[in-house]
Design an enzyme around this catalytic site. Sequence first.
Site, PDB file in Angstrom:
ATOM      1  N   LYS A  70       0.807  -1.238   0.000  1.00 64.88           N
ATOM      2  CA  LYS A  70       0.000   0.000   0.000  1.00 64.88           C
ATOM      3  C   LYS A  70       0.837   1.286   0.000  1.00 64.88           C
ATOM      4  CE  LYS A  70      -4.399  -1.462   1.971  1.00 64.88           C
ATOM      5  NZ  LYS A  70      -5.396  -1.122   2.994  1.00 64.88           N
ATOM      6  N   ASP A 106     -10.234   3.366   1.735  1.00 64.38           N
ATOM      7  CA  ASP A 106     -10.505   2.824   3.074  1.00 64.38           C
ATOM      8  C   ASP A 106     -11.225   3.846   3.951  1.00 64.38           C
ATOM      9  OD1 ASP A 106      -9.393   0.279   2.721  1.00 64.38           O
ATOM     10  OD2 ASP A 106      -7.371   0.990   3.183  1.00 64.38           O
TER      11      ASP A 106
END
Length: 284
Positions: A70, A106
């Site tokens: 990420k 997210d």
Amino acid sequence: MITGKTKNLGVIGYPIAHSLSPVIHNPALAKAKLDYVYTALKVAPESLATAVNGLRALNYRGFNVTIPHKAAIMPLLDEIDEDAKIIGAVNTVVNDNGLLKGYNTDAAGFINALKDTGFILENSEVVLLGAGGAARAIIWGLIKSKVKAIHIGVRNLAKVKDLVQEFSAYTAITADNFAADSFKAKLKNADLLVNTTPLGMTPKVDAMPPIDWQDVNPTAFCYDIIYTPAVTRFLREAKANGHKILNGEGMLAGQGAAAFTLWTGIEPDLELMKKSLRESLAAN
Ligand code: NAP
């Protein structure tokens, strides 16, 4: 049916076989009558740059990014969305004719799931238990939702010093040790209490974050971002103490839904995504 016209989507991570993303996306793509296929792609850290260029060369429309890539993927992309820059992590990439742009969905997944319960974030006092990778996106989502203050409970204060300093440019944010009296005072005033630690996640389901329910505001809403098991010990005890509760399923489905929209321009059937997720979790 997969044909020569089918467009490709996927998720890269290492390991990846456990990923629930194909289960979330493929039924929603079919329901929306979109000719795409979504697969899980195992990419070792040393192969990340090669894989990213390969996905660009193969004309993938986009892909999700999971652990451990990420942050590492960020310098490999052509552009990074402002929110993802602040969060410091990308979980979604969109390929526009060879230009790869990174996003973080997210935060939206976390916030939208909470808003769906009717919880009002604006001006609320929030306590986070733990502050790792997922917490950074959550903190940014909370700041954008105009909460009043964010208080973090941790076991190692030194580790979160930089994070607190960084985000204090945007909101009132503090960190304390779980055991400190100053942290107990924060729990007393919390409107929202979020577990972002892995404590209680399968297989160690007897674990829970180190809090005493007597210290917690009786009206605090309790949110655990864990989704296996569906009800953690933290949530079970919260419910027994009269708190409203929410688990991490909606956050997981919600980050997928936001990525789906970035790739296709269409809002997916979120309830179908959640149902597919629950069925897959129950089957495993
Ligand atoms: P992470 O980066 O490893 O961060 C975990 C945090 O929990 C850190 O602050 C860590 O503290 C703390 N912690 C870990 N073990 C602890 C213990 N025994 N006592 C006290 N604190 C402890 O993990 P993450 O990626 O943020 O993920 C955290 C959890 O969220 C996982 O269960 C993951 O499955 C879940 N998650 C859910 C979603 C969703 O969509 N629902 C998305 C992302 C993550 P130290 O820094 O001191 O180790």
